[in-house]
Design a protein around this motif. Structure first.
Motif, PDB file in Angstrom:
ATOM      1  N   SER A  77     -20.991  28.946 -38.364  1.00 54.28           N
ATOM      2  CA  SER A  77     -20.684  28.528 -36.774  1.00 54.28           C
ATOM      3  C   SER A  77     -19.386  29.266 -36.456  1.00 54.28           C
ATOM      4  CB  SER A  77     -20.133  27.055 -36.653  1.00 54.28           C
ATOM      5  OG  SER A  77     -21.321  26.080 -36.719  1.00 54.28           O
ATOM      6  N   VAL A  78     -19.586  29.836 -35.175  1.00 56.79           N
ATOM      7  CA  VAL A  78     -18.248  30.773 -34.735  1.00 56.79           C
ATOM      8  C   VAL A  78     -17.930  30.056 -33.407  1.00 56.79           C
ATOM      9  CG1 VAL A  78     -17.843  32.935 -33.576  1.00 56.79           C
ATOM     10  CG2 VAL A  78     -19.190  33.033 -35.712  1.00 56.79           C
ATOM     11  N   TRP A  85     -19.183  27.338 -42.552  1.00 56.62           N
ATOM     12  CA  TRP A  85     -20.586  27.288 -42.835  1.00 56.62           C
ATOM     13  C   TRP A  85     -21.146  25.757 -42.945  1.00 56.62           C
ATOM     14  CZ3 TRP A  85     -24.508  30.198 -44.062  1.00 56.62           C
ATOM     15  CH2 TRP A  85     -25.667  29.725 -44.978  1.00 56.62           C
ATOM     16  N   GLN A  86     -22.280  25.514 -42.475  1.00 55.40           N
ATOM     17  CA  GLN A  86     -22.997  24.283 -42.316  1.00 55.40           C
ATOM     18  C   GLN A  86     -24.183  24.431 -43.315  1.00 55.40           C
ATOM     19  OE1 GLN A  86     -23.519  21.798 -38.854  1.00 55.40           O
ATOM     20  NE2 GLN A  86     -25.424  21.100 -39.600  1.00 55.40           N
ATOM     21  N   GLN A  87     -24.391  23.685 -44.298  1.00 55.96           N
ATOM     22  CA  GLN A  87     -25.674  23.396 -45.148  1.00 55.96           C
ATOM     23  C   GLN A  87     -26.357  22.572 -44.300  1.00 55.96           C
ATOM     24  OE1 GLN A  87     -25.933  25.852 -47.830  1.00 55.96           O
ATOM     25  NE2 GLN A  87     -28.022  25.259 -48.061  1.00 55.96           N
ATOM     26  N   VAL A  88     -27.805  23.000 -44.141  1.00 56.93           N
ATOM     27  CA  VAL A  88     -28.713  22.160 -43.509  1.00 56.93           C
ATOM     28  C   VAL A  88     -29.587  21.370 -44.272  1.00 56.93           C
ATOM     29  CG1 VAL A  88     -30.525  22.166 -41.781  1.00 56.93           C
ATOM     30  CG2 VAL A  88     -28.602  23.429 -41.283  1.00 56.93           C
ATOM     31  N   ALA A 130     -27.479  33.315 -40.932  1.00 53.62           N
ATOM     32  CA  ALA A 130     -27.495  33.171 -39.791  1.00 53.62           C
ATOM     33  C   ALA A 130     -26.034  32.765 -39.188  1.00 53.62           C
ATOM     34  CB  ALA A 130     -28.503  31.875 -39.318  1.00 53.62           C
ATOM     35  N   VAL A 131     -26.040  32.903 -38.093  1.00 44.34           N
ATOM     36  CA  VAL A 131     -24.550  33.098 -37.402  1.00 44.34           C
ATOM     37  C   VAL A 131     -24.877  32.402 -35.835  1.00 44.34           C
ATOM     38  CG1 VAL A 131     -22.461  34.161 -36.599  1.00 44.34           C
ATOM     39  CG2 VAL A 131     -23.589  34.843 -38.542  1.00 44.34           C
ATOM     40  N   VAL A 132     -24.090  31.196 -35.805  1.00 43.99           N
ATOM     41  CA  VAL A 132     -24.573  30.605 -34.664  1.00 43.99           C
ATOM     42  C   VAL A 132     -23.138  30.536 -33.563  1.00 43.99           C
ATOM     43  CG1 VAL A 132     -24.907  28.361 -33.375  1.00 43.99           C
ATOM     44  CG2 VAL A 132     -26.107  29.146 -35.280  1.00 43.99           C
ATOM     45  N   VAL A 133     -23.129  30.957 -32.605  1.00 44.09           N
ATOM     46  CA  VAL A 133     -22.110  30.968 -31.511  1.00 44.09           C
ATOM     47  C   VAL A 133     -22.132  29.827 -30.646  1.00 44.09           C
ATOM     48  CG1 VAL A 133     -21.148  32.452 -29.529  1.00 44.09           C
ATOM     49  CG2 VAL A 133     -22.011  33.661 -31.521  1.00 44.09           C
ATOM     50  N   TRP A 134     -21.118  29.191 -30.834  1.00 48.35           N
ATOM     51  CA  TRP A 134     -21.284  27.876 -29.795  1.00 48.35           C
ATOM     52  C   TRP A 134     -20.337  28.469 -28.501  1.00 48.35           C
ATOM     53  CZ3 TRP A 134     -24.383  24.302 -31.064  1.00 48.35           C
ATOM     54  CH2 TRP A 134     -24.654  24.023 -32.460  1.00 48.35           C
ATOM     55  N   LEU A 135     -21.148  28.520 -27.424  1.00 41.94           N
ATOM     56  CA  LEU A 135     -20.338  29.222 -26.252  1.00 41.94           C
ATOM     57  C   LEU A 135     -19.285  28.246 -25.538  1.00 41.94           C
ATOM     58  CD1 LEU A 135     -23.670  30.343 -24.464  1.00 41.94           C
ATOM     59  CD2 LEU A 135     -22.248  31.654 -26.031  1.00 41.94           C
TER      60      LEU A 135
END
Length: 423
Positions: free
Chosen positions: A56-57, A45-48, A320-325
């Motif tokens: 982040s995945v 988890w990143q708090q913005v 929100a879930v962000v996939v880092w390719l």
């Protein structure tokens, strides 16, 4: 941005890392960060700010799940971090921001138009464009390979969309502004938000004018296909057509150029170039490795539709879930020796084109362009040498090199051959 890790995972304080910061990808070492995340916090988890944050995945298996399962994770609220906390205005109208089953009905006609057989008819035009882009390397001076590659996608996208050639350079710059508004070479004088808004205004105005001209003169091009498309018995409204025109040209311009630049930055001056050039049978496996290695689309975002547990972390509905390719494509559980550029790697189940329903609809176009490009490179040039600093884009969405100065050494009579073909 390094394409190889340099730091030790345990030395990175993940609580201080900001994956939204474009300077990390321009000057930093995101692969070292992602490596630390895969090892210590694969769902992180990143708090913005006071109200916004995201997960982040970084593991391949989790990335594939998030991208593939539209019943758990939706694309309709926004797929890029700049939209975090905002509803995507193109939701339900643009393929990229629409979930199945509507997405499937929208995608069908476009996918039919982009089959290998249909795309192949553009190969001669793409080959001519590639040769023209490489022609400056025939001289003794330094050749900026990255700048040349920035113009490559329009050879196919511009032709297949029926866009006037004189507009290609402008459209390339506008799309780059829209994905790298913080980059000093593309930012406007009034800041990031104004750069982004100005790029969007110009692009949508351009396509609005194009639609007005094209409606009365439909042809065999992708814009005409969108104008003639029916979903659930109704033609697409103008806003939907505009959004999909934007999506098509953005997808082409932010993906194709950065695959060859990422690969060349790694292999020039090494035995890998020599091996790949010497064996035509390695063309396809090498291209897949270039895609895995460069992972030009840096991230895709989804929102959880229900509470989901991933690796012991509770993702709540609406998160929100962000996939880092690029991180998923360096997962040692999915790829043996992932930080080695292996032109013989097989199988190679990379997610450079995404996964699941939103797997890149233009992947056939990208593959054709890249195959033609590397064929021309191998047939024309004996070797390349790095001739200056490699510079990366300031962008958290695209992992891209904007400058790659090279000096080329030609094969045999290649100068005459390429000169004749270009002429």
């Amino acid at each position: 941005m390094r394409l190889n890790k340099s730091a030790v995972p345990g030395e990175i304080d993940l609580d201080t890392v900001d994956l939204t910061d474009s300077s990390l990808y321009a000057h930093g070492d995101p692969h070292a960060v992602w490596d630390a995340m895969r090892e210590r916090a694969p769902v992180h988890w990143q708090q913005v700010d006071d109200t916004l944050g995201f997960w982040s995945v970084t593991k391949f298996e989790d990335a594939d799940l998030v991208l593939r399962d539209h019943t758990l994770f939706t694309s309709q609220r926004g797929t890029m971090l700049f939209l975090l906390g905002k509803d995507d205005p193109a939701r339900g109208r643009q393929m990229a921001a629409t979930d199945p089953p509507r997405h499937t009905r929208m995608r069908g006609p476009m996918q039919h138009a982009l089959t290998n057989k249909r795309v192949e008819k553009y190969s001669d035009a793409v080959t001519a464009e590639v040769r023209a882009l490489l022609a400056p390397a025939l001289g003794e001076e330094r050749f900026d390979f990255a700048e040349a590659m920035m113009a490559l996608p329009m050879a196919t996208a511009g032709t297949m969309m029926g866009l006037p050639r004189e507009d290609w350079a402008r459209l390339t710059r506008l799309t780059t502004m829209s994905i790298a508004p913080e980059d000093p070479e593309f930012a406007g004088p009034d800041g990031v938000n104004e750069t982004l808004q100005a790029a969007h205004r110009e692009l949508f105005a351009y396509f609005h004018d194009l639609l007005r001209e094209r409606r009365g003169n439909l042809g065999d091009d992708l814009v005409s296909l969108l104008l003639d498309m029916e979903i659930d018995g109704r033609r697409l409204e103008t806003g939907a057509i505009l959004s999909n025109c934007y999506s098509l040209i953005l997808g082409a311009n932010v993906t194709t150029p950065f695959v060859p630049t990422g690969a060349m930055a790694e292999i020039v001056g090494t035995g890998v170039w020599d091996e790949w050039r010497a064996d035509p049978k390695l063309l396809n496996t090498g291209l897949d490795e270039a895609l895995r290695w460069s992972s030009p689309a840096n991230h895709f975002m989804r929102y959880a539709l229900q509470d989901v547990e991933l690796r012991g972390r509770k993702i709540r509905a609406g998160d929100a879930v962000v996939v880092w390719l690029g991180a998923a494509n360096r997962d040692a559980e999915a790829f043996t020796d992932p930080f080695t550029f292996d032109i013989r790697r097989k199988p190679n189940r990379h997610v450079a084109f995404g996964s699941g329903p939103h797997y890149c609809v233009g992947h056939t176009v990208a593959r054709m362009s890249l195959k033609i490009l590397f064929t021309e490179l191998f047939q024309t040039f004996e070797s390349f040498e790095l001739a200056g600093e490699v510079e990366h884009l300031h962008s958290n969405f695209v992992a891209g090199i904007k400058h790659l100065p090279l000096v080329a050494r030609l094969r045999g009579d290649a100068a005459g051959r390429l000169g004749q073909l270009v002429g």
